[in-house]
Design an enzyme around this catalytic site. Structure first.
Site, short mmCIF file in Angstrom:
data_model
loop_
_atom_site.label_atom_id
_atom_site.label_comp_id
_atom_site.label_asym_id
_atom_site.label_seq_id
_atom_site.Cartn_x
_atom_site.Cartn_y
_atom_site.Cartn_z
N ASP A 1 -34.70 -25.37 -4.40
CA ASP A 1 -36.48 -25.70 -5.01
C ASP A 1 -37.47 -25.06 -4.91
O ASP A 1 -38.45 -25.27 -4.70
CB ASP A 1 -36.44 -26.71 -3.92
CG ASP A 1 -34.77 -28.38 -3.80
OD1 ASP A 1 -34.23 -27.73 -4.78
OD2 ASP A 1 -34.85 -28.61 -2.64
N GLU B 1 -35.58 -36.23 -11.64
CA GLU B 1 -36.78 -35.83 -10.22
C GLU B 1 -36.99 -34.03 -10.13
O GLU B 1 -37.28 -33.69 -11.80
CB GLU B 1 -35.08 -35.85 -8.92
CG GLU B 1 -34.42 -35.01 -9.36
CD GLU B 1 -33.55 -34.54 -7.91
OE1 GLU B 1 -34.43 -35.29 -6.99
OE2 GLU B 1 -31.94 -33.85 -7.84
#
Length: 448
Positions: free
Chosen positions: A35, A209
């Site tokens: 991420d 997301e």
């Protein structure tokens, strides 16, 4: 199976004793990272990833994502990365449920001389272990120390925070929770200035997301992972406004060819080039909850469309010839006679090796900076059971031969030094090729 991963995880922790890392893809090979939020502060790139660790009984949910803290890494050249250590950890945040191991994808932004680090986690007031909130930690430097605020941001329920500051100075917070949401932020960067809105013009089928917003030439790009089939691919939509309405434009990166279920990214410009930071499970190919961050160049078409990014092992940046050149992070590999494997499958943090099976095997590594001053020798870390000859040249099959290295037979790794037959100043592709029929393994190459 998971418990068998513990030895190389411990090895990774040991490697953290050294703060510097030289990497292509993945960028970081001393721990699991995912991420990545990449930001340019004061002419240097800082990456704020999440930190995957192995869940074990009593520590997280076994077989699932497990994250207890955050590190920050930085680089001046996108090749040499420094680990600045832990900046936020779960049990030192007042509002986070202790030992919840849910410090998921973060972001960081600079404003008015302060650095604001946004992160999601499970709050103390959640009794069933479900539900996330988003908090902020503040620092005077991009590497911290970061001081967490006592409470999460009111009105924000979800994960994957991303902050965008528009040209007029207005800051926006984006996040996900089933849908993608956005709201304006107060000037203090700690509170919402408007009610959250649902960004509803996006695909309705499949998980969305990880929103990441940026602006280029008056176009606002909302980028996000989306499960259109079985695993996440990176997509984007555009708008004339930070809050939409948005028009879905296409795919930035296709699904993982090896089945890594997640991808999560950021996009930033550094020295007039745009880059895509993302992740894959390079260091844990059998378990996709342990990821590693990557980096590749990103380009735009004349109409502003994003050209699809094809993942590479070589990544970006130049590698100095005097460094250890990890040719297993190749630009090209022969279709016959060459493969890549872990040095030690029980400890992937040790890295990879290039296996040249016979005289058909070669590997090419682009972007080696040889400099102007003549280099005189080369050292290879190699291993061959029967003895072999390895040739080094620049710029493809017809390029000048730098050295021909005879490797004695042996069962252990050897560092063999040989004189250079020629020298080519400047930046070139390096080709390492087997010249005999005997198999030979190459770990790295270094010039001096």
């Amino acid at each position: 199976m998971l418990l068998r991963k513990l030895p190389y995880l411990l090895s990774g922790l040991a490697l953290l004793l050294g703060a510097a890392a030289k990497a292509q893809n993945p960028l970081i090979t001393t721990q699991f990272t995912a991420d990545p939020s990449a930001r340019v502060f004061n002419g240097r790139v800082y990456v704020y990833p999440s930190h995957d660790i192995l869940a074990t009984p009593g520590r997280g949910r076994v077989g699932w994502f497990c994250m207890a803290d955050y590190h920050v890494f930085s680089s001046a050249n996108l090749t040499d990365w420094t680990d600045h250590g832990v900046i936020v950890t779960q049990n030192q945040v007042p509002w986070v449920k202790p030992d919840s191991y849910s410090m998921w994808a973060p972001d960081c932004i600079a404003r008015n001389g302060k650095y604001y680090f946004y992160f999601p986690s499970t709050p103390r007031d959640t009794t069933d272990g479900k539900g996330f909130r988003v908090g902020v930690a503040v620092a005077d430097q991009p590497t911290g120390p970061f001081v967490p605020q006592p409470l999460p941001i009111r009105g924000v329920h979800g994960i994957d925070p991303n902050v965008f500051i528009d040209r007029d100075g207005q800051a926006y917070l984006y996040w996900s929770q089933g849908h993608l949401y956005a709201a304006k932020l107060q000037p203090n960067m700690l509170e919402l200035a408007s009610a959250p809105v649902t960004l509803g013009e996006l695909p309705t089928k499949g998980l969305k997301e990880g929103p990441y917003m940026f602006e280029r030439k008056g176009i606002y790009y909302l980028t996000y992972p989306h499960v259109a089939n079985k695993t996440e691919r990176l997509e984007y939509a555009t708008s004339p406004s930070p809050l939409g309405p948005f028009t879905v434009r296409g795919v930035i990166m296709d699904e993982s060819p090896t089945g890594c279920w997640t991808n999560h990214h950021s996009i930033t410009q550094f020295r007039n080039q745009w880059y895509l930071f993302y992740h894959h499970n390079d260091l844990s190919p059998q378990f996709d909850k342990s990821r590693s961050i990557r980096l590749d160049s990103l380009f735009f078409e004349p109409d502003g469309a994003i050209r699809k990014v094809v993942p590479t092992l070589r990544g970006v940046g130049l590698t100095a010839a005097r460094q250890k050149i990890q040719v297993d992070r190749y630009s090209r590999l022969s279709s016959r006679g060459a493969t890549i494997a872990f040095l030690d499958p029980a400890n992937p943090f040790l890295g990879w090796q290039t296996l040249l099976a016979d005289s058909q095997g070669w590997v090419q590594y682009n972007g080696v900076a040889f400099g102007k001053q003549a280099l005189k020798a080369v050292t290879l870390r190699v291993r061959t059971a029967a003895g072999a000859t390895v040739q080094l040249r620049t710029d493809g099959a017809t390029g000048p031969v730098l050295a021909q290295v005879a490797v004695p037979k042996g069962s252990e790794w050897q560092e063999i030094k040989a004189p250079l037959a020629s020298f080519q100043p400047g930046t070139h592709a390096l080709v390492v090729a087997a010249k005999t029929s005997a198999p030979v393994a190459v770990d790295w190459v270094r010039f001096e």
